[in-house]
Design a protein around this motif. Structure first.
Motif, PDB file in Angstrom:
ATOM      1  N   LEU A 135       0.812  -1.217   0.000  1.00 30.29           N
ATOM      2  CA  LEU A 135       0.000   0.000   0.000  1.00 30.29           C
ATOM      3  C   LEU A 135       0.846   1.268   0.000  1.00 30.29           C
ATOM      4  O   LEU A 135       0.309   2.375  -0.061  1.00 30.29           O
ATOM      5  CB  LEU A 135      -0.929   0.007   1.218  1.00 30.29           C
ATOM      6  N   GLY A 136       2.152   1.115   0.100  1.00 29.36           N
ATOM      7  CA  GLY A 136       3.039   2.268   0.048  1.00 29.36           C
ATOM      8  C   GLY A 136       3.564   2.720   1.395  1.00 29.36           C
ATOM      9  O   GLY A 136       4.228   3.771   1.490  1.00 29.36           O
ATOM     10  N   GLY A 137       3.305   1.948   2.439  1.00 34.09           N
ATOM     11  CA  GLY A 137       3.772   2.297   3.770  1.00 34.09           C
ATOM     12  C   GLY A 137       4.895   1.408   4.228  1.00 34.09           C
ATOM     13  O   GLY A 137       5.607   0.797   3.419  1.00 34.09           O
ATOM     14  N   THR A 138       5.082   1.324   5.544  1.00 31.16           N
ATOM     15  CA  THR A 138       6.104   0.466   6.131  1.00 31.16           C
ATOM     16  C   THR A 138       5.460  -0.431   7.179  1.00 31.16           C
ATOM     17  O   THR A 138       4.480  -0.044   7.822  1.00 31.16           O
ATOM     18  CB  THR A 138       7.217   1.288   6.793  1.00 31.16           C
ATOM     19  N   SER A 139       5.990  -1.611   7.371  1.00 32.49           N
ATOM     20  CA  SER A 139       5.433  -2.562   8.335  1.00 32.49           C
ATOM     21  C   SER A 139       6.033  -2.299   9.712  1.00 32.49           C
ATOM     22  O   SER A 139       7.082  -2.829  10.057  1.00 32.49           O
ATOM     23  CB  SER A 139       5.715  -3.999   7.885  1.00 32.49           C
ATOM     24  N   GLN A 140       5.356  -1.461  10.484  1.00 32.24           N
ATOM     25  CA  GLN A 140       5.828  -1.095  11.809  1.00 32.24           C
ATOM     26  C   GLN A 140       4.803  -1.500  12.870  1.00 32.24           C
ATOM     27  O   GLN A 140       3.605  -1.526  12.608  1.00 32.24           O
ATOM     28  CB  GLN A 140       6.048   0.426  11.894  1.00 32.24           C
ATOM     29  N   PRO A 141       5.251  -1.808  14.089  1.00 30.62           N
ATOM     30  CA  PRO A 141       4.292  -2.036  15.176  1.00 30.62           C
ATOM     31  C   PRO A 141       3.445  -0.792  15.414  1.00 30.62           C
ATOM     32  O   PRO A 141       3.923   0.334  15.270  1.00 30.62           O
ATOM     33  CB  PRO A 141       5.190  -2.329  16.379  1.00 30.62           C
ATOM     34  N   VAL A 142       2.197  -1.002  15.750  1.00 31.97           N
ATOM     35  CA  VAL A 142       1.268   0.089  16.016  1.00 31.97           C
ATOM     36  C   VAL A 142       0.728  -0.071  17.433  1.00 31.97           C
ATOM     37  O   VAL A 142       0.349  -1.168  17.843  1.00 31.97           O
ATOM     38  CB  VAL A 142       0.102   0.071  14.998  1.00 31.97           C
ATOM     39  N   VAL A 143       0.709   1.018  18.179  1.00 33.27           N
ATOM     40  CA  VAL A 143       0.187   1.008  19.551  1.00 33.27           C
ATOM     41  C   VAL A 143      -1.268   1.447  19.539  1.00 33.27           C
ATOM     42  O   VAL A 143      -1.610   2.469  18.937  1.00 33.27           O
ATOM     43  CB  VAL A 143       1.012   1.944  20.461  1.00 33.27           C
ATOM     44  N   THR A 144      -2.125   0.683  20.199  1.00 33.03           N
ATOM     45  CA  THR A 144      -3.548   0.999  20.241  1.00 33.03           C
ATOM     46  C   THR A 144      -3.981   1.434  21.633  1.00 33.03           C
ATOM     47  O   THR A 144      -3.310   1.153  22.635  1.00 33.03           O
ATOM     48  CB  THR A 144      -4.391  -0.214  19.803  1.00 33.03           C
TER      49      THR A 144
END
Length: 365
Positions: free
Chosen positions: A127-136
């Motif tokens: 999708l054009g982004g980077t695979s990074q951890p995301v905090v919810t």
């Protein structure tokens, strides 16, 4: 280029760790449909996965309607069709049927998964982004004060630093009292208030004035007014010293444009389950960006499969300021062992191509 060859469905029911209660509904179990779309390419057959979650009070979808739409309408129309891009598939499906956003989304996700696998890229990178951890953040359901404090103890002890608080089941005075108690108990926690259409303009203003008086650390108030009362939003947004966010009012980029243009709202909760496709969600994010607004990426009570796409979008769109993707943490067990991983407050994308979900995982659902 792909030629769609088959669509298969699997239903699931997973008990939640605790009931999920909002102004709109009560939910003890997570229920949904996982689909597998297979497609032929020049190099072989690829299979992608997507998820459809029913939400009768928000999208109007049920498990029965999702299955009927996919099996009786989408599958006969799409099998043996040739497509060049995922967006082309989304446009084709939208031309078949309106509304029914859950079913349309499941197909969209599975097709994007296919194209990411063909490109040998994780979905965020495709999708054009980077695979990074995301905090919810983590959601506190509507409940009595003692129960809310008990639930908050558990959630905060697990490391969550932002609490989304469901309101609308009590008086404004009592709602403020609950949040004040939480604030006294956890002085470094920020609160996100979600009324799910429970309030009038007067009630919202009463809440805002009391919250400001008590200096409560509130990031925003989400969807305070009922859908259909958006004409009251401009006066509310102008008066409010706490940002107002729209959720149930916005399903597509046309509505995002309308309300951001007419009401001065600058916060939108983007949920794939409302948008009905990855392509439409990206258009909503673009509209928010055009107005110099900000977005929250939110979700229904979906499994890691559907949430993985939302994580990818959070890693793709700079307009995403808030992440509300706590649903997988609410499940008693993971629906699939692979793909997205959960680690304390983080959602960690797979580094495999697409979603990183294997055929055996789908077969075992």
């Amino acid at each position: 280029m792909i030629i769609v060859s088959d669509i298969k469905l699997k239903k699931y029911t997973v008990q939640l760790k605790r009931p999920f209660v909002t102004n709109l509904h009560w939910q003890d179990n997570a229920e949904g449909i996982v689909i597998a779309v297979s497609a032929k390419t020049e190099t072989g057959i690829f299979t992608g996965y997507g998820e459809a979650v029913p939400s009768l009070k928000v999208t109007g979808d049920t498990l029965t309607s999702i299955v009927a739409v996919i099996n009786d309408i989408v599958k006969p129309a799409i099998v043996n069709q040739t497509f060049q891009t995922p967006a082309e598939v989304d446009e084709f499906i939208h031309g078949l049927i309106v509304f029914n956003s859950a079913a349309r989304l499941a197909v969209s996700e599975a097709v994007y998964d296919i194209f990411a696998r063909i490109a040998d890229l994780p979905i965020a990178e495709y999708l054009g982004g980077t695979s990074q951890p995301v905090v919810t953040d983590y959601t506190l359901s509507i409940s009595q004060k003692n129960q809310m404090l008990q639930d908050a103890d558990d959630i905060v002890s697990r490391g969550f630093s932002a609490l989304k608080i469901k309101v609308g089941g009590d008086t404004i005075v009592n709602e403020i009292d609950k949040i004040a108690q939480l604030n006294h108990r956890y002085q470094k926690i920020h609160f996100r208030i979600d009324a799910n259409q429970a309030w009038t303009v007067a009630q919202t203003m009463q809440f805002i004035e009391m919250a400001l008086t008590k200096e409560l650390p509130i990031d925003f108030i989400e969807q305070p007014l009922k859908v259909g009362f958006e004409h009251h939003l401009k006066a509310l947004v102008v008066k409010s010293k706490i940002p107002i966010m729209l959720d149930e009012s916005v399903f597509n980029h046309h509505q995002a444009f309308q309300y951001m243009h007419e009401t001065a709202v600058r916060l939108i909760n983007v949920k794939l389950e409302k948008a009905g496709s990855i392509t439409e969600a990206q258009k909503i994010f673009q509209t928010v960006n055009d107005f110099n607004g900000q977005a929250m990426i939110g979700c229904m009570i979906a499994s890691k499969i559907g949430i993985a796409f939302a994580v990818a979008l959070a890693n793709t769109n700079t307009t995403v300021k808030y992440v509300d993707l706590d649903a997988p943490f609410m499940f008693n067990y993971d629906l699939v062992p692979d793909g997205l991983r959960l680690d304390q407050t983080q959602l960690i994308p797979s580094n495999q191509s697409g979603l990183g979900i294997a055929q055996r995982s789908f077969d075992d659902i």
